[in-house]
Design an enzyme around this catalytic site. Structure first.
Site, mmCIF file in Angstrom:
data_model
loop_
_atom_site.group_PDB
_atom_site.id
_atom_site.type_symbol
_atom_site.label_atom_id
_atom_site.label_comp_id
_atom_site.label_asym_id
_atom_site.label_seq_id
_atom_site.Cartn_x
_atom_site.Cartn_y
_atom_site.Cartn_z
ATOM 1 N N ASN A 285 0.844 -1.196 0.000
ATOM 2 C CA ASN A 285 0.000 0.000 0.000
ATOM 3 C C ASN A 285 0.878 1.245 0.000
ATOM 4 O O ASN A 285 2.095 1.151 0.028
ATOM 5 C CB ASN A 285 -0.979 -0.028 1.182
ATOM 6 N N ASP B 14 -5.751 -8.947 12.658
ATOM 7 C CA ASP B 14 -5.776 -7.533 13.055
ATOM 8 C C ASP B 14 -4.922 -7.419 14.317
ATOM 9 O O ASP B 14 -5.314 -7.871 15.396
ATOM 10 C CB ASP B 14 -7.212 -7.064 13.304
ATOM 11 N N LYS C 13 -11.762 -2.353 18.133
ATOM 12 C CA LYS C 13 -10.394 -2.806 18.422
ATOM 13 C C LYS C 13 -10.016 -2.586 19.881
ATOM 14 O O LYS C 13 -8.888 -2.831 20.264
ATOM 15 C CB LYS C 13 -9.406 -2.096 17.487
ATOM 16 N N PHE D 257 -4.669 4.086 14.310
ATOM 17 C CA PHE D 257 -4.795 5.107 13.273
ATOM 18 C C PHE D 257 -5.952 4.733 12.368
ATOM 19 O O PHE D 257 -6.245 3.558 12.162
ATOM 20 C CB PHE D 257 -3.489 5.230 12.469
ATOM 21 N N LYS E 288 -13.810 2.154 15.102
ATOM 22 C CA LYS E 288 -12.551 1.398 15.273
ATOM 23 C C LYS E 288 -12.152 1.314 16.733
ATOM 24 O O LYS E 288 -11.676 0.286 17.202
ATOM 25 C CB LYS E 288 -11.434 2.082 14.480
HETATM 26 O O1 C5P Z 1 -9.321 -1.264 10.217
HETATM 27 P P1 C5P Z 1 -8.247 -0.369 9.784
HETATM 28 O O2 C5P Z 1 -7.185 -1.031 8.979
HETATM 29 O O3 C5P Z 1 -8.686 0.917 9.162
HETATM 30 O O4 C5P Z 1 -7.590 0.061 11.176
HETATM 31 C C1 C5P Z 1 -6.460 0.821 11.225
HETATM 32 C C2 C5P Z 1 -5.746 0.609 12.540
HETATM 33 O O5 C5P Z 1 -5.655 -0.783 12.852
HETATM 34 C C3 C5P Z 1 -4.314 1.067 12.433
HETATM 35 O O6 C5P Z 1 -3.899 1.486 13.699
HETATM 36 C C4 C5P Z 1 -3.592 -0.197 12.001
HETATM 37 O O7 C5P Z 1 -2.240 -0.162 12.342
HETATM 38 C C5 C5P Z 1 -4.340 -1.280 12.753
HETATM 39 N N1 C5P Z 1 -4.396 -2.564 12.033
HETATM 40 C C6 C5P Z 1 -3.810 -3.669 12.580
HETATM 41 N N2 C5P Z 1 -3.858 -4.863 11.938
HETATM 42 C C7 C5P Z 1 -4.482 -4.989 10.755
HETATM 43 C C8 C5P Z 1 -5.082 -3.853 10.176
HETATM 44 C C9 C5P Z 1 -5.024 -2.660 10.834
HETATM 45 O O8 C5P Z 1 -3.245 -3.565 13.679
HETATM 46 N N3 C5P Z 1 -4.513 -6.134 10.157
#
Ligand code: C5P
Length: 432
Positions: free
Chosen positions: A227, A325, A376, A347, A372
């Protein structure tokens, strides 16, 4: 003991990302061969926006001419304590009072000894004793001198006063022909130490884990799914935390950035490696900031060899598996064990719906960030509108909203270095 007030208002804390800007640094130069590096230091310090006033000992002038430092600093170089003209034009107490920082580079064994004895027998030691500003020493001497018990005792005594800080010395080739510790810290490291000496140490004693950059999910040994994250925000966050005194580990995906000074860097390629490194450290951390743009999916199965054009064919179908995640995983682990550490900061890079603008746009960002936050189980989510050209991904500037369960703080737009400090200001507020 009564402590008298400074006769002059000391410069208040400046912008934390430019702590030297507008500050007065008295650069003391004592007599060692590393004195030639003082010229470079003056350039670097003035480049940071500092006002530099140089003070040279008699021995220093045997190694480098005052004219060099005078030209580079744009101010007269002070050399004599008992020179009537200098004393009336510069004045040793004025120098001591004006200083926001007294930096001595190089600091010789002799200068350290005189300071440790509380002596003030020349202009530099007098300024060092008379100032209320922090004194930062960059020692430079022969390896045997540096390891002499008397020098060690002097250094210990000075550091024990809590008014004196040290940077270096490093190990390496010494001008005297020896190899070992005694080499003056490099000018960039000295400037970094100077920056830190003038930065509020509100993260001292804290262990901070920051992730940064994208992850690269391999398809074969050459190709990957990635990305556009540049890693700049995560690196800026790591640098800001280190500057504020934290012990920082930076877990970085593949980016071409240099780790900030004093930060432990762990390089990873893909999401699972990042997860392993985070999970191994999160239990000991006070704060985890997940600034990395973790790839949502990885290719199912990975070719051991570079796929040929024939193998790829006219149409390539990739089976993708969702990545773990990481943040949600730490959030869950923390909740299950009823832990409060680490504080979790996520973030949310978002592109709000087309057409939404101003407050409605922010409201949408906040709503997504709050989603989020809950999902999370984190404490703060930093929302970032990445749809604006030149802002967000890859750029040096960004616009951030720090979203908590109840409060939202909109950070003033600025560079990522400035915003990183803004984010830490918010984190410090909620740190237990
Ligand atoms: O769900 P999203 O990707 O938008 O969430 C972003 C946040 O979650 C960021 O802090 C990113 O570092 C974390 N993240 C993570 N593991 C993933 C995807 C996102 O820790 N597989």
């Amino acid at each position: 003991m009564a402590v008298s007030e400074a006769p002059r208002e000391q410069a208040g804390p400046g912008e934390p990302w430019r702590p030297l800007a507008g500050r007065t640094v008295v650069l003391g130069v004592s007599g060692g061969i590393a004195a030639y590096k003082a010229a470079e230091l003056v350039r670097l310090l003035t480049g940071e926006g500092a006002r530099v006033r140089c003070v040279m000992t008699a021995a220093a002038r045997e190694f480098i001419g005052p004219l060099t430092l005078q030209t580079l600093s744009g101010a007269p170089v002070a050399t004599e304590l008992f020179d009537l003209t200098q004393e009336s034009e510069i004045g040793h107490i004025k120098l001591a009072d004006d200083a926001d920082l007294v930096l001595v580079a190089p600091a010789t064994a002799d200068l350290i000894a005189r300071m440790a004895a509380g002596m003030a027998d020349d202009l530099l030691t007098t300024v060092m004793l008379a100032t209320r500003a922090p004194v930062l020493l960059a020692p430079a001497m022969n390896v045997n001198m540096w390891s002499h018990p008397l020098v060690e005792a002097n250094v210990e005594r000075l550091v024990g006063t809590r008014r004196v800080l040290m940077v270096g010395p490093g190990a390496g080739f010494l001008a005297c022909g020896w190899v070992g510790p005694g080499r003056m810290a490099e000018p960039v490291a000295i400037v970094e130490a100077a920056r830190r000496a003038l930065t509020r140490q509100d993260l001292a004693g804290r262990k901070v884990l920051v992730t940064a950059g994208p992850t690269a999910e391999a398809i074969d040994p050459v190709r990957f799914i990635g990305n556009r994250s540049s890693g700049k925000m995560g690196f800026a966050l790591a640098a800001a935390a280190a500057a504020r005194g934290a012990e920082v580990t930076l877990i970085a995906g593949p980016v071409g950035l240099t780790a900030p000074l004093g930060v432990t860097r762990v390089d990873v390629e893909d999401a699972r490696a990042m997860q392993r490194e985070v999970m191994a450290r999160e239990g000991g951390a006070d704060v985890l900031v997940m600034a990395a743009a973790v790839a949502d999916y990885r290719a199912q199965g990975q070719a051991a060899h570079k796929l040929t054009k024939e193998e790829l064919g006219a149409e390539l179908r990739l089976e993708l598996t969702a990545n773990p995640d990481i943040l949600a995983g730490v959030g869950l682990a923390r909740a299950e064990r009823a832990r409060t550490r680490p504080l979790l900061v996520g973030f949310a890079a978002e592109t709000p719906s087309a057409g939404s603008a101003g407050d409605a746009r922010d409201a949408e960002l906040v709503a997504r960030a709050r989603g989020k936050l809950t999902r999370k189980r984190c404490d703060l989510v930093v929302a970032n509108d990445v749809s604006t050209q030149g802002v967000g991904f890859g750029g040096d500037e960004s616009r951030l909203l720090v979203v908590g369960k109840d409060a939202v703080e909109v950070l003033a737009p600025g560079t990522k270095a400035a915003l990183a400090h803004g984010v830490w200001d918010q984190i410090v507020k909620v740190l237990p």
